[in-house]
Each structure stands twice: as structure tokens, then as C-alpha cells.
Write a protein that holds these residues in place. Structure first.
Motif, PDB file in Angstrom:
ATOM      1  N   UNK A   1       0.836  -1.205   0.000  1.00 28.48           N
ATOM      2  CA  UNK A   1       0.000   0.000   0.000  1.00 28.48           C
ATOM      3  C   UNK A   1       0.872   1.256   0.000  1.00 28.48           C
ATOM      4  N   UNK A   2       0.496   2.204  -0.830  1.00 25.14           N
ATOM      5  CA  UNK A   2       1.202   3.477  -0.906  1.00 25.14           C
ATOM      6  C   UNK A   2       2.273   3.540  -1.968  1.00 25.14           C
ATOM      7  N   UNK A   3       2.666   2.401  -2.536  1.00 18.21           N
ATOM      8  CA  UNK A   3       3.663   2.424  -3.608  1.00 18.21           C
ATOM      9  C   UNK A   3       3.032   3.035  -4.848  1.00 18.21           C
ATOM     10  N   UNK A   4       3.730   4.013  -5.405  1.00 20.17           N
ATOM     11  CA  UNK A   4       3.293   4.650  -6.639  1.00 20.17           C
ATOM     12  C   UNK A   4       4.378   4.417  -7.682  1.00 20.17           C
ATOM     13  N   UNK A   5       3.988   3.826  -8.779  1.00 15.83           N
ATOM     14  CA  UNK A   5       4.926   3.563  -9.876  1.00 15.83           C
ATOM     15  C   UNK A   5       4.502   4.416 -11.068  1.00 15.83           C
ATOM     16  N   UNK A   6       5.411   5.260 -11.541  1.00 16.01           N
ATOM     17  CA  UNK A   6       5.095   6.096 -12.698  1.00 16.01           C
ATOM     18  C   UNK A   6       5.421   7.550 -12.439  1.00 16.01           C
ATOM     19  N   UNK A   7       5.138   8.306 -13.397  1.00 18.12           N
ATOM     20  CA  UNK A   7       4.449   8.109 -14.667  1.00 18.12           C
ATOM     21  C   UNK A   7       5.484   7.728 -15.732  1.00 18.12           C
ATOM     22  N   UNK A   8       5.363   6.563 -16.333  1.00 19.60           N
ATOM     23  CA  UNK A   8       6.358   6.030 -17.255  1.00 19.60           C
ATOM     24  C   UNK A   8       5.821   5.982 -18.679  1.00 19.60           C
ATOM     25  N   UNK A   9       6.741   6.131 -19.634  1.00 17.86           N
ATOM     26  CA  UNK A   9       6.408   5.936 -21.047  1.00 17.86           C
ATOM     27  C   UNK A   9       7.694   5.700 -21.820  1.00 17.86           C
TER      28      UNK A   9
ATOM     29  N   UNK B   1      -3.570   0.705  -3.587  1.00 19.36           N
ATOM     30  CA  UNK B   1      -4.581   1.075  -2.599  1.00 19.36           C
ATOM     31  C   UNK B   1      -4.762   0.013  -1.510  1.00 19.36           C
ATOM     32  N   UNK B   2      -4.514  -1.239  -1.819  1.00 23.02           N
ATOM     33  CA  UNK B   2      -4.719  -2.349  -0.882  1.00 23.02           C
ATOM     34  C   UNK B   2      -3.417  -2.664  -0.139  1.00 23.02           C
ATOM     35  N   UNK B   3      -3.476  -3.479   0.922  1.00 21.00           N
ATOM     36  CA  UNK B   3      -2.246  -3.810   1.653  1.00 21.00           C
ATOM     37  C   UNK B   3      -1.138  -4.330   0.737  1.00 21.00           C
ATOM     38  N   UNK B   4      -1.492  -5.151  -0.244  1.00 17.06           N
ATOM     39  CA  UNK B   4      -0.574  -5.550  -1.310  1.00 17.06           C
ATOM     40  C   UNK B   4      -1.373  -5.617  -2.602  1.00 17.06           C
TER      41      UNK B   4
ATOM     42  N   UNK C   1      -5.301   9.539  -2.326  1.00 17.72           N
ATOM     43  CA  UNK C   1      -4.411   9.304  -1.176  1.00 17.72           C
ATOM     44  C   UNK C   1      -5.191   9.034   0.104  1.00 17.72           C
ATOM     45  N   UNK C   2      -6.468   9.426   0.143  1.00 21.31           N
ATOM     46  CA  UNK C   2      -7.301   9.128   1.316  1.00 21.31           C
ATOM     47  C   UNK C   2      -7.425   7.622   1.539  1.00 21.31           C
ATOM     48  N   UNK C   3      -7.260   6.835   0.464  1.00 18.41           N
ATOM     49  CA  UNK C   3      -7.393   5.378   0.560  1.00 18.41           C
ATOM     50  C   UNK C   3      -6.155   4.715   1.167  1.00 18.41           C
ATOM     51  N   UNK C   4      -5.125   5.514   1.463  1.00 21.28           N
ATOM     52  CA  UNK C   4      -3.889   4.949   2.002  1.00 21.28           C
ATOM     53  C   UNK C   4      -3.917   4.812   3.516  1.00 21.28           C
TER      54      UNK C   4
END
Length: 196
Positions: free
Chosen positions: A61-69, A130-133, A165-168
């Protein structure tokens, strides 16, 4: 399989990305669905897509990957789904000739809803766990190529992506070193690292 276009928070349709909703058959014993079908998918996107590789990531939870292209000569298109947990998945239009240039769409992809997001070439992609994993799997058209790879800051002021981010539950966004140092959208515009 059903496919629908998504709109921005301001109601503008982005041509290209599609939300794919597979038909799920289930009962008390469990469920079954086709996660990908060549004929149905190509009919939905309106072209013959040949995928080059499958990718699989696991995040907390909380990992953000991006913004990639990726730029030419090896741009990538992606068909993304969360096979475990839930993510907020985002595509940003980087096609300078597009009426939706610089606009974004976002949607929740989850183990529960089984939705997928088709992101063609010309878009940056990122997701927030958003989820624990969460385990994210995506099929890619075009091989990964380090020399073509680019990134844009996830929290760029111009793009103003409304990450949930409220879902974290109070946890902070967690970035890789590379993503934390990604340039702004305006910097990318000034270097010309965009699509026609």
C-alpha cells in the motif's frame, strides 16, 4: 468483453485508452473469466495488437509507480490489470497533436472488479497501490528499452492528477529513486520528449 472510453474529471473523452470489462461467470464454487481473448480484444480496440512481453509486479500500500512511457523507436502500449488487491491506474495523454494533450484519466483496477485498462502508445502510465498488497500484471506491445524510457513527476502541478491518497489510511506515497527524480511536465515539453 465490454469496452468503454473513459473521461477526464472535467468530462473530456480521451481517444485511445479503453476500460475493458471481462464477462465473469461465477457461482458459490468460484468464478471463471477470459482475462484476454485475441479476437475480442482486437475488435474492441479496432486494430490487430501483437503483444511482446508480459510483466508482473507486486507492491505494498502506498507504492506509486510512474508516470512512465517510452518514445520511438520502441514505444509501448499496455493492457493493465490488478490480479491481487487494488490500484488506481492512470494514463496521461502525451500526444502534442491530440485535443486532450496533457489530460489524464484514472480508474480503479482490482482483483474484485477484474477490470483492465488499455493504454496505447502516446500515453504515460502510473498506478498507486490502494490495498495492503497488489499484484499488477500487464501485457506490453513493444519491448522495454532503457534508452527510450522516460518519466514525468507523479505530482506535477500542471497535470494535477487526483490520486486517491485518502485510501492509504495515513500511509505516505512511496516512490523509487528514479520516480522521485522524474522531471516535470513542463520540463519534458521543453526537451521535446513527447509524441507527435
Amino acid at each position: 468483453m465490454d469496452a468503454e472510453q473513459l473521461t477526464t474529471i472535467h468530462g473530456q473523452t480521451l481517444e485511445g485508452p479503453l476500460l475493458i470489462k471481462p464477462r465473469v461467470f461465477g457461482d458459490v464454487r468460484g468464478w471463471f473469466y477470459e482475462s484476454w481473448n485475441l479476437r475480442a480484444f482486437n475488435q474492441a480496440v479496432g486494430e490487430a495488437v501483437v503483444f511482446s512481453q508480459d510483466n508482473h509486479s507486486r507492491s505494498i500500500r502506498g507504492v506509486l509507480r510512474g508516470l512512465h512511457y517510452q518514445l520511438s523507436p520502441e514505444p509501448q502500449a499496455k493492457l493493465v490489470r490488478a490480479s491481487v488487491g487494488a490500484i488506481f491506474d492512470v494514463a496521461v495523454d502525451l500526444r502534442r497533436s491530440s485535443p486532450s494533450f496533457g489530460k489524464w484519466i484514472g480508474t480503479e483496477l482490482s482483483e474484485e472488479n477484474k477490470h483492465q485498462l488499455w493504454i496505447p502508445e502516446g500515453f504515460a502510465h502510473g498506478f498507486l497501490t490502494l490495498s495492503p498488497t497488489a499484484e499488477v500484471q500487464y501485457k506490453a506491445r513493444g519491448f522495454w528499452n532503457r534508452s527510450c524510457e522516460r518519466a514525468i513527476r507523479w505530482d506535477d502541478e500542471h497535470l494535477a492528477i487526483q490520486w486517491p491518497k485518502h485510501a492509504l489510511h495515513g500511509e505516505k506515497v512511496s516512490l523509487s529513486g528514479k520516480d522521485a527524480e522524474a522531471p516535470s511536465f513542463s520540463a519534458v515539453q521543453s526537451t521535446g520528449d513527447l509524441f507527435p
